[in-house]
Each structure stands twice: as structure tokens, then as C-alpha cells.
Write an enzyme that holds these catalytic residues in place. Sequence first.
Site, PDB file in Angstrom:
ATOM      1  N   TRP A   1       0.829  -1.217   0.000  1.00 37.52           N
ATOM      2  CA  TRP A   1       0.000   0.000   0.000  1.00 37.52           C
ATOM      3  C   TRP A   1       0.847   1.243   0.000  1.00 37.52           C
ATOM      4  CZ3 TRP A   1      -4.293  -0.584  -2.181  1.00 37.52           C
ATOM      5  CH2 TRP A   1      -5.041  -1.750  -2.017  1.00 37.52           C
TER       6      TRP A   1
ATOM      7  N   ASP B   1      -2.316   6.519   6.172  1.00 39.26           N
ATOM      8  CA  ASP B   1      -3.319   5.659   5.527  1.00 39.26           C
ATOM      9  C   ASP B   1      -3.700   4.593   6.553  1.00 39.26           C
ATOM     10  OD1 ASP B   1      -4.792   3.792   4.184  1.00 39.26           O
ATOM     11  OD2 ASP B   1      -3.272   3.352   2.662  1.00 39.26           O
TER      12      ASP B   1
ATOM     13  N   LYS C   1     -12.794  -2.102   5.918  1.00 39.21           N
ATOM     14  CA  LYS C   1     -12.052  -2.983   6.816  1.00 39.21           C
ATOM     15  C   LYS C   1     -12.614  -2.892   8.233  1.00 39.21           C
ATOM     16  CE  LYS C   1      -9.049  -3.058   3.276  1.00 39.21           C
ATOM     17  NZ  LYS C   1      -8.113  -2.194   2.563  1.00 39.21           N
TER      18      LYS C   1
HETATM   19  C1  LIG Z   1      -7.583  -1.665   1.463  1.00 40.29           C
HETATM   20  C2  LIG Z   1      -6.508  -0.647   1.564  1.00 40.29           C
HETATM   21  C3  LIG Z   1      -6.368   0.379   0.612  1.00 40.29           C
HETATM   22  C4  LIG Z   1      -7.254   0.495  -0.601  1.00 40.29           C
HETATM   23  O1  LIG Z   1      -8.487   0.919  -0.244  1.00 40.29           O
HETATM   24  P1  LIG Z   1      -9.640   1.232  -1.336  1.00 40.29           P
HETATM   25  O2  LIG Z   1     -10.695   1.762  -0.453  1.00 40.29           O
HETATM   26  O3  LIG Z   1      -9.948  -0.065  -1.992  1.00 40.29           O
HETATM   27  O4  LIG Z   1      -9.096   2.234  -2.277  1.00 40.29           O
HETATM   28  C5  LIG Z   1      -5.369   1.306   0.814  1.00 40.29           C
HETATM   29  N1  LIG Z   1      -4.550   1.246   1.871  1.00 40.29           N
HETATM   30  C6  LIG Z   1      -4.645   0.264   2.793  1.00 40.29           C
HETATM   31  C7  LIG Z   1      -3.705   0.242   3.950  1.00 40.29           C
HETATM   32  C8  LIG Z   1      -5.627  -0.707   2.664  1.00 40.29           C
HETATM   33  O5  LIG Z   1      -5.728  -1.683   3.581  1.00 40.29           O
END
Ligand SMILES: *Cc1c(COP(=O)(O)O)cnc(C)c1O
Length: 360
Positions: free
Chosen positions: A102, A172, A196
Site C-alpha cells: 500500500w 493511511d 475494513k
Molecule cells: C484496502 C486498503 C487500501 C485500498 O483501499 P480502497 O478503499 O480499496 O481504495 C489502501 N490502503 C490500505 C492500507 C488498505 O488496507
Amino acid sequence: MSQIYNFSAGPAMLPAEVLEQAASELVDWHSSGMSVMEMSHRSKGFISISEKAESDLREIMEIPDNYYVLFLQGGASSQFAMVPMNLLRDRDTADYVNTGSWSKKAIAEAGRFCKVNVVASSEPDNFTSVPPKSGWSLNPHAAYVHYTPNETIGGVEFHAIPEVGNVPLIADMSSSILSRPIDVSKFGIIYAGAQKNIGPAGLTVVIVRKDLIGKEIAGTPTMFSYATHAKAGSMYNTPPTYSWYIAGLVFEWIKRKGGLKAMADINRRKSDKLYAAINNSDFYNNPVSAGCRSWMNVPFTLVTPSLDAKFLEEAKETGLVTLKGHRSVGGMRASIYNAMPEEGVDALITFMEDFEKKNG
Ligand SMILES: *Cc1c(COP(=O)(O)O)cnc(C)c1O
């Protein structure tokens, strides 16, 4: 319905209580004669839902008043672009920490807008650790420092917030938000895709310090400006109303369960026992350095990879589903977010022990 424990990394399990409440309100929300899905986002009913969700999230996370909470669309992946577009201001460079899949995506996207200074990377050890803060080459003139507190695919987590001085820290937090208390005031921006640990897919939560917005680079599309959404209370256009509503039910559930301190206690206990089961066996392995192991995403491999398919098949028959590791790393991954009950982790451990006895 037989008991299924879903270890998916996202979209992931939601608390059963939340789904039951949503089901009971699905067709007729609070005697309004309509579903939340059918309501105008500007109606009294929906405004009460959206305001309650925001105030509950502020309460749970203790978000200070000098932060906006935005309920957006586009996923965390859109934030990879929105962060540089809104925060570069007159700077031409930003600092990024590279701890896995990521981070890499965020770095690649930022590279479209500025010079990216990768201050540290755990790539040399195949992303199985967090690079020690002492070795970071931070640039005091960087527009911001971006990192990924929990790498969902690698299962690597920062267990402390890095100290970066006066440069805004951007996180993030897609796969670790709400898993424990954090000091929001240490951050410029926290963003997270909802699917999540917050609610259904389609919603992205952005917590942004008020003084950082309104300085987007020339050419930034209206929808990519934080100021647009802050000014409009996240209702510049139609927001993801149903996902916002479910997120609100999840926030109420967290409050009922004792807040983020209670979540942290349970999450620590769940992950400790799963890692202990892996450590105590010669049959399973987790490559991540002790001290950087994620509370939320637990990757593990079988020492005999030819048994992977059998493991997954028999786990599924036992009601333990979506344990297959990410296609980029293979093996298994158990995602154990807030909504995964402790009994689900216990059931997984029992299954792993039985499987080892029969096949080890
Ligand atoms: C799942 C995830 C993403 C991507 O998220 P989307 O909502 O599908 O764009 C980005 N960063 C992390 C750490 C993630 O777990």
C-alpha cells in the site's frame, strides 16, 4: 444459518448486532415509511443519521475541534492523489515511508505530482519489518510525511506513532483505524477506506486538520478538493448514504462495547493468541519480525505449501472462510478486525492445531 467466521481483508466482517439492526430497519427506518437507501441526503432523517455518526466518531476517537471529519467516496486509493493535490502547497517534495504494497501505491501516485523522497524502506528485508525511526532521512522542507500504520497485505504494523516534528504527518489508516486509541492531534490527515474496520465499501473517512485545507494545487478538480467537502459538510454531491448509516451503527456498537480501549484489549488478546499458536508450532510460520506484527492482519504459511489447498478446503468445511493469502504473497492471511469475535480466533486456532496433528 451455521456459524461462519469470515477472515476477509476487506470488505470484511461487520458486527452481527449491526447487521441485525440494519435488517430490522431496512424497509422502514424509524417509522419514516422508507429505507435509508431511499432517503434524500438532505432530509431531516438522513441529516440526523449523518450528524450522529460524525459526533459518535469524534467521541470514540477523541477528535479535536480543529479537525474536519469528511465522509467521502473513491476509497483510500483516491486519497493517494488527494493528499498531494491538497497538501503540497508551494512545496515540490514530500516524504514517504515504504513498508509494503500500500505504501508503494501511495508513493507511485504522489510521484505524478511531486518529487517523492522515500525516507526509509523495509524492501531489503522483503517488507517484514518497520524501518527504525533512527534511520529515516526526513526532509525538513517536505510538504508532509506519509506512512501506512498497518500494511494490510504484509501484516506489518507500526505500534507507535513516528515523531516527525512540525511537518504534517499523514496516515493511511485503512486497516487499523478504530483498532485502538490513537492521539489524533499528532496527525495532519488520517484517512481510511471503510470496508475494513468501519463499515461497508463505498465510504472513505478523512480526518483533516482545518488549517491544512484550501490550498490545493492549480487544476485540482472540485471533487478532489478537501475544502469543497469541508464547506459542504460532505454533501457537495450525493454522499454514500447507506454506507454512512451503517458506519454510524458500527460507531454506536463500539461505544456500547466500551470504546477503543476495549477494542484494543480484545484485539491485543486475539492477535497474541493467534501469533502464539503460530510460534509454538513447527508447521506454521509468520515471516514478520516480532514487534512489527499486525493486530489486524495475520499472514502465515504452512511449511509444506503443497498442503495449502487442503488447509483452505477443510477450514471452509469448518466454517472458517476467506483465509487465502493475498495473491502477491501466497500462503494464508487471517484478518481479525474489530468485528471478528474472539470465538472466531479460538475456532481458527483449534482448527490449525487439529490440521497440524493430522498432517504434520
Ligand atoms: C484496502 C486498503 C487500501 C485500498 O483501499 P480502497 O478503499 O480499496 O481504495 C489502501 N490502503 C490500505 C492500507 C488498505 O488496507
